[in-house]
Design a protein around this motif. Structure first.
Motif, mmCIF file in Angstrom:
data_model
loop_
_atom_site.group_PDB
_atom_site.id
_atom_site.type_symbol
_atom_site.label_atom_id
_atom_site.label_comp_id
_atom_site.label_asym_id
_atom_site.label_seq_id
_atom_site.Cartn_x
_atom_site.Cartn_y
_atom_site.Cartn_z
ATOM 1 N N SER A 231 -54.910 1.700 -14.054
ATOM 2 C CA SER A 231 -53.972 1.476 -15.157
ATOM 3 C C SER A 231 -53.937 2.667 -16.099
ATOM 4 O O SER A 231 -52.863 3.086 -16.557
ATOM 5 C CB SER A 231 -54.361 0.209 -15.937
ATOM 6 N N SER A 232 -55.112 3.233 -16.372
ATOM 7 C CA SER A 232 -55.195 4.393 -17.260
ATOM 8 C C SER A 232 -54.505 5.609 -16.660
ATOM 9 O O SER A 232 -53.756 6.319 -17.336
ATOM 10 C CB SER A 232 -56.670 4.712 -17.549
ATOM 11 N N VAL A 233 -54.726 5.846 -15.364
ATOM 12 C CA VAL A 233 -54.105 6.974 -14.670
ATOM 13 C C VAL A 233 -52.587 6.832 -14.669
ATOM 14 O O VAL A 233 -51.847 7.805 -14.883
ATOM 15 C CB VAL A 233 -54.652 7.099 -13.228
ATOM 16 N N LEU A 234 -52.101 5.623 -14.461
ATOM 17 C CA LEU A 234 -50.655 5.383 -14.465
ATOM 18 C C LEU A 234 -50.053 5.618 -15.850
ATOM 19 O O LEU A 234 -48.928 6.115 -15.970
ATOM 20 C CB LEU A 234 -50.358 3.954 -14.002
ATOM 21 N N LYS A 235 -50.802 5.288 -16.905
ATOM 22 C CA LYS A 235 -50.318 5.537 -18.262
ATOM 23 C C LYS A 235 -50.161 7.032 -18.530
ATOM 24 O O LYS A 235 -49.263 7.458 -19.254
ATOM 25 C CB LYS A 235 -51.275 4.924 -19.286
ATOM 26 N N TYR A 236 -51.050 7.810 -17.921
ATOM 27 C CA TYR A 236 -50.961 9.271 -18.046
ATOM 28 C C TYR A 236 -49.889 9.847 -17.113
ATOM 29 O O TYR A 236 -49.668 11.058 -17.093
ATOM 30 C CB TYR A 236 -52.308 9.917 -17.730
ATOM 31 N N LYS A 237 -49.289 8.969 -16.317
ATOM 32 C CA LYS A 237 -48.233 9.354 -15.374
ATOM 33 C C LYS A 237 -48.713 10.358 -14.329
ATOM 34 O O LYS A 237 -47.992 11.270 -13.929
ATOM 35 C CB LYS A 237 -47.013 9.908 -16.128
ATOM 36 N N LYS A 238 -49.950 10.162 -13.895
ATOM 37 C CA LYS A 238 -50.514 10.972 -12.826
ATOM 38 C C LYS A 238 -50.319 10.267 -11.490
ATOM 39 O O LYS A 238 -50.236 9.035 -11.419
ATOM 40 C CB LYS A 238 -52.003 11.241 -13.076
ATOM 41 N N LYS A 239 -50.267 11.048 -10.425
ATOM 42 C CA LYS A 239 -49.913 10.511 -9.113
ATOM 43 C C LYS A 239 -51.056 9.742 -8.465
ATOM 44 O O LYS A 239 -52.179 10.243 -8.372
ATOM 45 C CB LYS A 239 -49.456 11.643 -8.190
ATOM 46 N N ILE A 240 -50.745 8.542 -7.999
ATOM 47 C CA ILE A 240 -51.669 7.742 -7.188
ATOM 48 C C ILE A 240 -51.017 7.534 -5.829
ATOM 49 O O ILE A 240 -49.971 6.901 -5.724
ATOM 50 C CB ILE A 240 -51.990 6.392 -7.840
ATOM 51 N N GLY A 241 -51.617 8.090 -4.805
ATOM 52 C CA GLY A 241 -51.077 7.954 -3.451
ATOM 53 C C GLY A 241 -51.566 6.675 -2.791
ATOM 54 O O GLY A 241 -52.604 6.121 -3.159
ATOM 55 N N VAL A 242 -50.828 6.204 -1.806
ATOM 56 C CA VAL A 242 -51.200 5.004 -1.052
ATOM 57 C C VAL A 242 -51.248 5.350 0.431
ATOM 58 O O VAL A 242 -50.295 5.912 0.982
ATOM 59 C CB VAL A 242 -50.204 3.854 -1.292
ATOM 60 N N PHE A 243 -52.379 5.039 1.054
ATOM 61 C CA PHE A 243 -52.602 5.303 2.476
ATOM 62 C C PHE A 243 -52.604 3.956 3.199
ATOM 63 O O PHE A 243 -53.598 3.231 3.189
ATOM 64 C CB PHE A 243 -53.947 6.012 2.654
ATOM 65 N N PRO A 244 -51.476 3.559 3.809
ATOM 66 C CA PRO A 244 -51.391 2.225 4.429
ATOM 67 C C PRO A 244 -52.100 2.163 5.777
ATOM 68 O O PRO A 244 -52.042 3.098 6.568
ATOM 69 C CB PRO A 244 -49.892 2.016 4.589
ATOM 70 N N ILE A 245 -52.775 1.050 6.026
ATOM 71 C CA ILE A 245 -53.453 0.824 7.307
ATOM 72 C C ILE A 245 -53.133 -0.581 7.797
ATOM 73 O O ILE A 245 -52.836 -1.481 7.001
ATOM 74 C CB ILE A 245 -54.988 0.992 7.188
ATOM 75 N N PRO A 246 -53.190 -0.824 9.109
ATOM 76 C CA PRO A 246 -53.006 -2.188 9.621
ATOM 77 C C PRO A 246 -54.124 -3.105 9.133
ATOM 78 O O PRO A 246 -55.259 -2.660 8.918
ATOM 79 C CB PRO A 246 -53.078 -2.009 11.145
ATOM 80 N N ASN A 247 -53.831 -4.377 8.967
ATOM 81 C CA ASN A 247 -54.816 -5.333 8.461
ATOM 82 C C ASN A 247 -56.044 -5.425 9.363
ATOM 83 O O ASN A 247 -57.165 -5.657 8.897
ATOM 84 C CB ASN A 247 -54.166 -6.716 8.314
ATOM 85 N N ASN A 248 -55.857 -5.215 10.675
ATOM 86 C CA ASN A 248 -56.982 -5.311 11.623
ATOM 87 C C ASN A 248 -58.032 -4.224 11.403
ATOM 88 O O ASN A 248 -59.159 -4.350 11.883
ATOM 89 C CB ASN A 248 -56.471 -5.244 13.062
ATOM 90 N N ASP A 249 -57.669 -3.155 10.708
ATOM 91 C CA ASP A 249 -58.613 -2.061 10.481
ATOM 92 C C ASP A 249 -59.466 -2.259 9.230
ATOM 93 O O ASP A 249 -60.226 -1.379 8.854
ATOM 94 C CB ASP A 249 -57.853 -0.728 10.366
ATOM 95 N N TRP A 250 -59.315 -3.397 8.577
ATOM 96 C CA TRP A 250 -60.059 -3.677 7.344
ATOM 97 C C TRP A 250 -60.947 -4.896 7.543
ATOM 98 O O TRP A 250 -60.484 -5.963 7.894
ATOM 99 C CB TRP A 250 -59.072 -3.915 6.204
#
Length: 345
Positions: free
Chosen positions: A311-330
């Motif tokens: 939440s703090s990082v988003l307020k600073y408008k810094k980039k948060i990347g998302v690395f998607p994986i299939p559910n079976n890999d978790w």
């Protein structure tokens, strides 16, 4: 070199492409047609960018693969342009084809520029093992949550072995002042792993220790109850290429609603009813890669969790990347329901 391991049919799904990449350790595959002729290359980045847009694992490979690529004919030598390409893109490969344009081998950075002295990566792995394990009681009244067994050994060793498999062996394990059993247990494995402890004198939350620690390189942060069966080198490459402050690993989940969904128009009137729709969404797995300069963007208080960091990082408008994986890999052992479901898989 088994070329078949990195071949994928253009009519196959991107889910199977991801699965093959995880199994082989390659970040890209060669796309072929029914006649086994080379049609292009599909990379890990191609897949994940598409998933973030459409979240559709059943989509066919031919819809997103690259048709412009370097390739060599049999007995042809690498050009300077190709060598520079491999040096700049160490994860990519250059296919070698025969007269019928069928792949017979490939050139990679590892093959072309062999490194005889393998060293572990410098990136630190921070394992958050200081929680009290409330959701796993009564088990955690006897043993700490990181010692919950999975695949015949404690969860924390599964996590450490998986990182070591991909050449990471620089661990820091956070402990609260009550976790003496885990301290004693882990110290039995000094010869197998390189690690130290960060011992909290007072509760800091799931991420408060970030204020107390110094990192020289991008580092991994993982919960002690989450096991992610992916190529961690690929994850690090994705993080660096995206230039994100934080990269979050997210699992693709599907939910079948047992009720009809009412879809409204902009005026609030019923537009249509979707009967028992299937919803796809991304959920946080508890594994991240974080840049060392995260300290500038942490909450001001001392006790906080990763949700507050995000939440703090988003307020600073810094980039948060998302690395998607299939559910079976978790694999998640954070509560009894998830743990029992994990054992069934």
């Amino acid at each position: 070199m088994n070329i078949n391991k990195i071949l994928i049919s253009q009519s196959d799904t991107i889910f199977n492409a991801m699965k093959k990449m995880n199994m082989t350790g390659h970040i890209c595959l060669l796309v072929i047609d029914k006649s086994k002729k080379l049609k292009g290359i599909i990379s890990d980045g191609d897949i994940r960018r598409n998933l973030l847009k459409e979240n559709n694992l059943k989509k066919k490979v031919y819809t997103i693969f690259n048709k412009k690529y370097f390739f060599l004919k049999k007995k042809q030598k690498l050009t300077d342009k190709m060598k520079n390409f491999i040096i700049r893109n160490k994860h990519m490969i250059i296919p070698v084809v025969n007269q019928k344009n069928i792949p017979i081998s490939y050139i990679s950075h590892k093959i072309e520029f062999k490194n005889k002295h393998k060293e572990f990566e410098k990136n630190q792995i921070l394992i958050m093992a200081g929680g009290v394990g409330t959701r796993m009681k009564p088990f955690t009244e006897i043993l700490p949550k990181p010692l919950v067994p999975l695949k015949g050994k404690p969860m924390i060793l599964n996590i450490m072995d998986n990182f070591k498999k991909y050449n990471f062996n620089n661990f820091t394990i956070t402990l609260n002042k009550k976790e003496k059993i885990l301290d004693i247990f882990i110290n039995q494995f000094k010869n197998n792993y390189t690690f130290d402890f960060f011992k909290e004198t007072k509760p800091l939350g799931t991420a408060g220790c970030l204020k107390k620690m110094n990192f020289k390189n991008d580092f991994f942060l993982t919960n002690c109850d989450t096991y992610i069966n992916i190529n961690l080198q690929n994850l690090l490459k994705f993080h660096k290429s995206s230039k994100s402050l934080i990269t979050m690993v997210a699992s693709i989940k599907s939910l079948n609603l047992s009720f009809g969904e009412c879809v409204l128009d902009k005026n609030g009137k019923l537009k249509k009813i979707l009967e028992k729709p299937k919803k796809n969404f991304l959920t946080n797995t508890g594994l991240y890669i974080i840049r060392p300069d995260i300290k500038r963007y942490l909450p001001r208080k001392n006790n906080f969790g990763m949700d507050e960091v995000i939440s703090s990082v988003l307020k600073y408008k810094k980039k948060i990347g998302v690395f998607p994986i299939p559910n079976n890999d978790w694999k998640d052992t954070g509560n009894w329901m998830n743990y029992l479901n994990t054992l069934k898989k």
